[in-house]
Design a protein around this motif. Structure first.
Motif, PDB file in Angstrom:
ATOM      1  N   PRO A  48       0.798  -1.229   0.000  1.00  0.00           N
ATOM      2  CA  PRO A  48       0.000   0.000   0.000  1.00  0.00           C
ATOM      3  C   PRO A  48       0.837   1.290   0.000  1.00  0.00           C
ATOM      4  O   PRO A  48       0.456   2.265  -0.652  1.00  0.00           O
ATOM      5  CB  PRO A  48      -0.828  -0.094   1.286  1.00  0.00           C
ATOM      6  CG  PRO A  48      -0.864  -1.557   1.598  1.00  0.00           C
ATOM      7  CD  PRO A  48       0.431  -2.122   1.102  1.00  0.00           C
ATOM      8  N   THR A  49       1.961   1.294   0.684  1.00  0.00           N
ATOM      9  CA  THR A  49       2.800   2.492   0.686  1.00  0.00           C
ATOM     10  C   THR A  49       3.350   2.766  -0.705  1.00  0.00           C
ATOM     11  O   THR A  49       3.330   3.909  -1.180  1.00  0.00           O
ATOM     12  CB  THR A  49       3.953   2.362   1.706  1.00  0.00           C
ATOM     13  OG1 THR A  49       3.387   2.187   3.012  1.00  0.00           O
ATOM     14  CG2 THR A  49       4.837   3.592   1.697  1.00  0.00           C
ATOM     15  N   ARG A  50       3.824   1.727  -1.390  1.00  0.00           N
ATOM     16  CA  ARG A  50       4.341   1.928  -2.748  1.00  0.00           C
ATOM     17  C   ARG A  50       3.241   2.400  -3.688  1.00  0.00           C
ATOM     18  O   ARG A  50       3.463   3.257  -4.547  1.00  0.00           O
ATOM     19  CB  ARG A  50       5.018   0.664  -3.261  1.00  0.00           C
ATOM     20  CG  ARG A  50       6.347   0.384  -2.583  1.00  0.00           C
ATOM     21  CD  ARG A  50       7.143  -0.679  -3.289  1.00  0.00           C
ATOM     22  NE  ARG A  50       6.557  -1.991  -3.206  1.00  0.00           N
ATOM     23  CZ  ARG A  50       6.915  -2.934  -2.334  1.00  0.00           C
ATOM     24  NH1 ARG A  50       7.875  -2.713  -1.471  1.00  0.00           N
ATOM     25  NH2 ARG A  50       6.335  -4.108  -2.352  1.00  0.00           N
ATOM     26  N   VAL A  51       2.044   1.871  -3.531  1.00  0.00           N
ATOM     27  CA  VAL A  51       0.929   2.301  -4.373  1.00  0.00           C
ATOM     28  C   VAL A  51       0.622   3.775  -4.116  1.00  0.00           C
ATOM     29  O   VAL A  51       0.437   4.553  -5.056  1.00  0.00           O
ATOM     30  CB  VAL A  51      -0.323   1.423  -4.131  1.00  0.00           C
ATOM     31  CG1 VAL A  51      -1.557   2.024  -4.800  1.00  0.00           C
ATOM     32  CG2 VAL A  51      -0.081   0.013  -4.642  1.00  0.00           C
ATOM     33  N   ARG A  52       0.606   4.179  -2.858  1.00  0.00           N
ATOM     34  CA  ARG A  52       0.346   5.587  -2.530  1.00  0.00           C
ATOM     35  C   ARG A  52       1.448   6.482  -3.083  1.00  0.00           C
ATOM     36  O   ARG A  52       1.182   7.587  -3.557  1.00  0.00           O
ATOM     37  CB  ARG A  52       0.196   5.759  -1.022  1.00  0.00           C
ATOM     38  CG  ARG A  52      -1.065   5.025  -0.510  1.00  0.00           C
ATOM     39  CD  ARG A  52      -1.352   5.278   0.939  1.00  0.00           C
ATOM     40  NE  ARG A  52      -1.920   6.625   1.040  1.00  0.00           N
ATOM     41  CZ  ARG A  52      -1.575   7.500   1.970  1.00  0.00           C
ATOM     42  NH1 ARG A  52      -0.673   7.198   2.880  1.00  0.00           N
ATOM     43  NH2 ARG A  52      -2.132   8.695   1.994  1.00  0.00           N
ATOM     44  N   LEU A  57       3.054  10.508  -7.156  1.00  0.00           N
ATOM     45  CA  LEU A  57       3.824  10.923  -8.337  1.00  0.00           C
ATOM     46  C   LEU A  57       2.910  11.151  -9.532  1.00  0.00           C
ATOM     47  O   LEU A  57       3.145  12.061 -10.335  1.00  0.00           O
ATOM     48  CB  LEU A  57       4.900   9.891  -8.666  1.00  0.00           C
ATOM     49  CG  LEU A  57       5.999   9.729  -7.615  1.00  0.00           C
ATOM     50  CD1 LEU A  57       6.939   8.599  -8.000  1.00  0.00           C
ATOM     51  CD2 LEU A  57       6.753  11.027  -7.407  1.00  0.00           C
ATOM     52  N   LEU A  58       1.886  10.342  -9.655  1.00  0.00           N
ATOM     53  CA  LEU A  58       0.916  10.529 -10.737  1.00  0.00           C
ATOM     54  C   LEU A  58       0.254  11.908 -10.616  1.00  0.00           C
ATOM     55  O   LEU A  58       0.098  12.624 -11.606  1.00  0.00           O
ATOM     56  CB  LEU A  58      -0.142   9.423 -10.687  1.00  0.00           C
ATOM     57  CG  LEU A  58      -1.266   9.473 -11.718  1.00  0.00           C
ATOM     58  CD1 LEU A  58      -0.729   9.221 -13.115  1.00  0.00           C
ATOM     59  CD2 LEU A  58      -2.334   8.443 -11.386  1.00  0.00           C
ATOM     60  N   GLU A  59      -0.086  12.281  -9.399  1.00  0.00           N
ATOM     61  CA  GLU A  59      -0.749  13.560  -9.159  1.00  0.00           C
ATOM     62  C   GLU A  59       0.203  14.748  -9.312  1.00  0.00           C
ATOM     63  O   GLU A  59      -0.129  15.747  -9.936  1.00  0.00           O
ATOM     64  CB  GLU A  59      -1.361  13.568  -7.744  1.00  0.00           C
ATOM     65  CG  GLU A  59      -2.143  14.808  -7.404  1.00  0.00           C
ATOM     66  CD  GLU A  59      -3.393  14.990  -8.233  1.00  0.00           C
ATOM     67  OE1 GLU A  59      -3.771  16.148  -8.468  1.00  0.00           O
ATOM     68  OE2 GLU A  59      -3.996  13.982  -8.666  1.00  0.00           O
ATOM     69  N   VAL A  68       7.588  13.255  -0.870  1.00  0.00           N
ATOM     70  CA  VAL A  68       6.828  12.006  -0.960  1.00  0.00           C
ATOM     71  C   VAL A  68       6.548  11.467   0.432  1.00  0.00           C
ATOM     72  O   VAL A  68       5.424  11.063   0.751  1.00  0.00           O
ATOM     73  CB  VAL A  68       7.571  10.942  -1.807  1.00  0.00           C
ATOM     74  CG1 VAL A  68       6.859   9.599  -1.729  1.00  0.00           C
ATOM     75  CG2 VAL A  68       7.690  11.386  -3.254  1.00  0.00           C
ATOM     76  N   ALA A  69       7.570  11.480   1.294  1.00  0.00           N
ATOM     77  CA  ALA A  69       7.410  10.977   2.662  1.00  0.00           C
ATOM     78  C   ALA A  69       6.316  11.749   3.402  1.00  0.00           C
ATOM     79  O   ALA A  69       5.491  11.150   4.107  1.00  0.00           O
ATOM     80  CB  ALA A  69       8.740  11.053   3.406  1.00  0.00           C
ATOM     81  N   ALA A  70       6.298  13.059   3.227  1.00  0.00           N
ATOM     82  CA  ALA A  70       5.279  13.877   3.885  1.00  0.00           C
ATOM     83  C   ALA A  70       3.886  13.576   3.336  1.00  0.00           C
ATOM     84  O   ALA A  70       2.918  13.471   4.098  1.00  0.00           O
ATOM     85  CB  ALA A  70       5.611  15.360   3.723  1.00  0.00           C
ATOM     86  N   VAL A  71       3.780  13.415   2.030  1.00  0.00           N
ATOM     87  CA  VAL A  71       2.477  13.165   1.400  1.00  0.00           C
ATOM     88  C   VAL A  71       1.899  11.821   1.832  1.00  0.00           C
ATOM     89  O   VAL A  71       0.716  11.718   2.147  1.00  0.00           O
ATOM     90  CB  VAL A  71       2.593  13.227  -0.146  1.00  0.00           C
ATOM     91  CG1 VAL A  71       1.349  12.670  -0.814  1.00  0.00           C
ATOM     92  CG2 VAL A  71       2.852  14.644  -0.605  1.00  0.00           C
TER      93      VAL A  71
END
Length: 128
Positions: A48-52, A57-59, A68-71
Motif C-alpha cells: 500500500p505504501t508503494r501504491v500511494r 507521483l501521478l498527481e 513524498v514521505a510527507a504526502v
C-alpha cells in the motif's frame, strides 16, 4: 485427462480437451520469463505504501523523497527503499538536482496501469 480432488463446480462437466482451442491460446500466452516479470511488477504494487507513492507521483508529476514521505506519511528511509525497488523495476525515474533526488513515473504505460487499476477497484466497489 482425469480430474482428481477438484470441487465439482470448478471442474469440466466432460473431461475432453479442445485441442485447437488449447493450441491457439497456448500460442498467445505469455512465456514464462514474461509472466515472471509481470508477477514481479504486481508484487511491487502489492504494498500500500508503494501504491500511494505512485499515485502521489501521478498527481504531482515529480517529487523529492522528503515531499513524498510527507504526502504518504512514511519515513524518508521507507520511501527511499521503495523508490529503489520501483526504479530498479523501471516504474519510476529519478534526476538529481544538487543534493536532492526527484522522482517521477517512468512513462505513460505506468500512468495508464495506475489509472486502469484505480478504475477497476472503483468498479468492484460499485463506484463510478
Amino acid at each position: 485427462m482425469q480430474v482428481s480432488k477438484v470441487n465439482a463446480r470448478e471442474a469440466c462437466a466432460v473431461s475432453e480437451v479442445d485441442s485447437s482451442r488449447v493450441e491457439s491460446v497456448a500460442a498467445a500466452l505469455l512465456d514464462v520469463d514474461e509472466a515472471v516479470d509481470l508477477a514481479e511488477l504486481f508484487r511491487l504494487l502489492g504494498d500500500p505504501t508503494r501504491v500511494r507513492i505512485l499515485f502521489a507521483l501521478l498527481e504531482a508529476g515529480e517529487l523529492c523523497v522528503c515531499d513524498v514521505a510527507a504526502v504518504v506519511d512514511a519515513t524518508e528511509t521507507k520511501v527511499s527503499q521503495a523508490m529503489r525497488l520501483l526504479r530498479n523495476a523501471g516504474v519510476v525515474r529519478n534526476r538529481r538536482d544538487g543534493r536532492n533526488i526527484f522522482y517521477r513515473l517512468d512513462d505513460a504505460h505506468v500512468r495508464m496501469l495506475l489509472d486502469l487499476s484505480r478504475e477497476h477497484v472503483a468498479h468492484g466497489r460499485g463506484e463510478s
